[in-house]
Write an enzyme that holds these catalytic residues in place. Structure first.
Site, short mmCIF file in Angstrom:
data_model
loop_
_atom_site.label_atom_id
_atom_site.label_comp_id
_atom_site.label_asym_id
_atom_site.label_seq_id
_atom_site.Cartn_x
_atom_site.Cartn_y
_atom_site.Cartn_z
N LYS A 96 6.63 11.85 36.77
CA LYS A 96 5.49 11.67 37.68
C LYS A 96 6.03 11.35 39.05
O LYS A 96 7.10 10.76 39.20
CB LYS A 96 4.62 10.50 37.19
CG LYS A 96 3.21 10.57 37.71
CD LYS A 96 2.42 11.56 36.90
CE LYS A 96 0.95 11.51 37.15
NZ LYS A 96 0.22 12.19 36.06
N1 GLU Z 1 -1.34 15.56 36.56
C1 GLU Z 1 -1.76 16.14 35.33
C2 GLU Z 1 -1.64 15.14 34.20
O1 GLU Z 1 -1.62 13.95 34.41
C3 GLU Z 1 -1.09 17.46 35.04
C4 GLU Z 1 0.37 17.41 34.86
C5 GLU Z 1 1.01 18.79 34.72
O2 GLU Z 1 0.30 19.77 34.58
O3 GLU Z 1 2.24 18.83 34.76
O4 GLU Z 1 -1.64 15.51 33.06
#
Ligand code: GLU
Length: 406
Positions: A96
């Site tokens: 993240k």
């Molecule tokens: N931000 C989204 C999540 O928390 C998508 C993450 C992604 O597709 O890599 O799942």
């Protein structure tokens, strides 16, 4: 996150050494991001990228822009991505990123310069086989396009697989925009079926009207349920007879706020969460259902569109009251599932029809729902801890096979 990990690790009798690995992020980077602002001043923003695990594949996870971003939050969110990818069994680890900034107070030019410099600072740790970012809170297709262009410029090669959630014309997947909301709607459908509740006409309350909450509410409206309440970041609207969701979303797009939507009461967020309903979908941000309001929630089913909307203390209260909680790492995994499809399509250079994307995603969501329910039964625990048990099993299996490089 740690509390849930501990509990699940205990249930699956996880090896103490493997637990220590999973309780610590694999790699963290903090970067200073200087940006020339439109007024000529220079500001230095702080950005993070945390890779929690790469045991099952490249780190995967979004990047959020918000004044509330902090390293601990990014750490927890990166771990959630590890568990989420493992629950739906896509070959990624967890990561993240985030930048402390207030995107509503920044121009498009400032956001572009911020994104490009942040990407440049991350060059050593991201890549299609290393770490693949995606959108998250306050970032979207345009952000991903800038990221992809910056990365490609540095590597002197067009590299769409560096990022998912891109515009379709630039190598994005059809259906990625709808994926998280649709996955949430599928999870509501499966939860109702599991509990023997009707597949139509349920009263649904949604916190958040963005890509997850807004589209999730729209799909549930189309499935024949009644959206009786929905909020944006300023307040919420409520009508017991059900809101006309396409009209609500048009209003929001037009006016920038739900306030004033006709034939609905304007209420606050705390009133919204405790409305009479069968299904509650927190799809905004973390820690919305806590020990302060868990006892007052009327819903029989909670489907977590957001990451971490329920505190560990609230879990215990809801469990005692018999509320069925479809956990975030299952319920909102439709997004990363289609991100995986996008990455696959980019590497193949061959693109799928939208219906194929939706059908494959639906199948993964339904199978994962059943896996989670079976795991909860096996370990005699909640669906949340059942999901963690399943995920930990899968990650630990890969860690064990790969061994420790020394
Ligand atoms: N931000 C989204 C999540 O928390 C998508 C993450 C992604 O597709 O890599 O799942």
């Amino acid at each position: 996150m740690q509390k849930r990990l501990e509990k699940a690790a205990d249930l699956v009798q996880l090896d103490a050494g493997v637990y220590r690995i999973l309780a610590t992020p694999y790699q963290e980077l903090t970067v200073s991001v200087p940006v020339k602002m439109d007024d000529g001043s220079l500001r230095v923003f702080t950005g993070y990228r945390v890779q929690h695990s790469i045991a099952r594949g490249p780190a995967k996870g979004g990047i959020r822009y918000s004044p509330e971003v902090n390293l601990d939050e990014v750490r927890a969110l990166s771990a959630w991505m590890t568990w989420k990818c493992a629950v739906v069994n896509v070959p990624f680890g967890g990561g993240k990123g985030g930048i402390i900034c207030d995107p509503r107070r920044m121009s498009a030019g400032e956001l572009e310069r911020l994104t490009r410099r942040y990407t440049a600072n991350l060059m050593d740790i991201i890549g299609p086989e290393r770490d693949v970012p995606a959108p998250d809170m306050n970032t979207g297709e345009q952000t991903m396009a800038w990221l992809m262009d910056t990365y490609s410029t540095h590597t002197r090669s067009t590299t769409p697989a560096i990022v998912t959630g891109k515009p379709v014309g630039l190598g994005g997947s059809k259906g990625r925009r709808e994926a998280t909301g649709l996955g949430v709607a599928f999870t509501v459908r499966e939860s109702l079926k599991h509990l023997g509740l009707p597949d139509k006409g349920c009263r649904v309350v949604v916190q958040g009207a963005g890509n997850v909450g807004g589209l999730g509410a729209l799909f549930l409206h189309e499935m024949g349920h009644k959206i009786v309440g929905i909020s944006d970041m300023y307040g919420a609207i409520h009508n017991d007879n059900g809101l006309d969701m396409p009209a609500v979303l048009d209003w929001l797009k037009d006016k920038g706020s739900l306030e004033g939507f006709p034939n609905a009461d304007y209420i606050d967020n705390s009133q919204l969460l405790t409305l009479d309903c069968e299904v509650l979908i927190p799809a905004a941000t973390e820690n919305q259902i806590t020990s302060a309001n868990a006892a007052d929630i009327k819903a029989k089913v909670i489907v977590e569109g957001a990451n971490g909307p329920t505190s560990a203390e609230a879990d215990a209260i809801l469990e005692k009251r018999g509320v069925f909680v479809a956990p975030d790492i299952l319920a909102n995994a439709g997004g990363v599932t289609v991100s995986y499809f996008e990455w696959v399509q980019n590497r193949m250079g061959y693109f799928w029809e939208e219906q194929i994307v939706f059908d494959r995603m639906e199948r993964i969501m339904v199978d994962s729902f059943n896996d989670v329910v079976a795991s909860a039964k096996k370990y005699d625990t909640s669906p949340r801890i059942g999901a963690y048990c399943k995920a930990i099993d899968r990650v630990a299996y890969c860690l064990d096979l790969r061994g420790i490089y020394a």
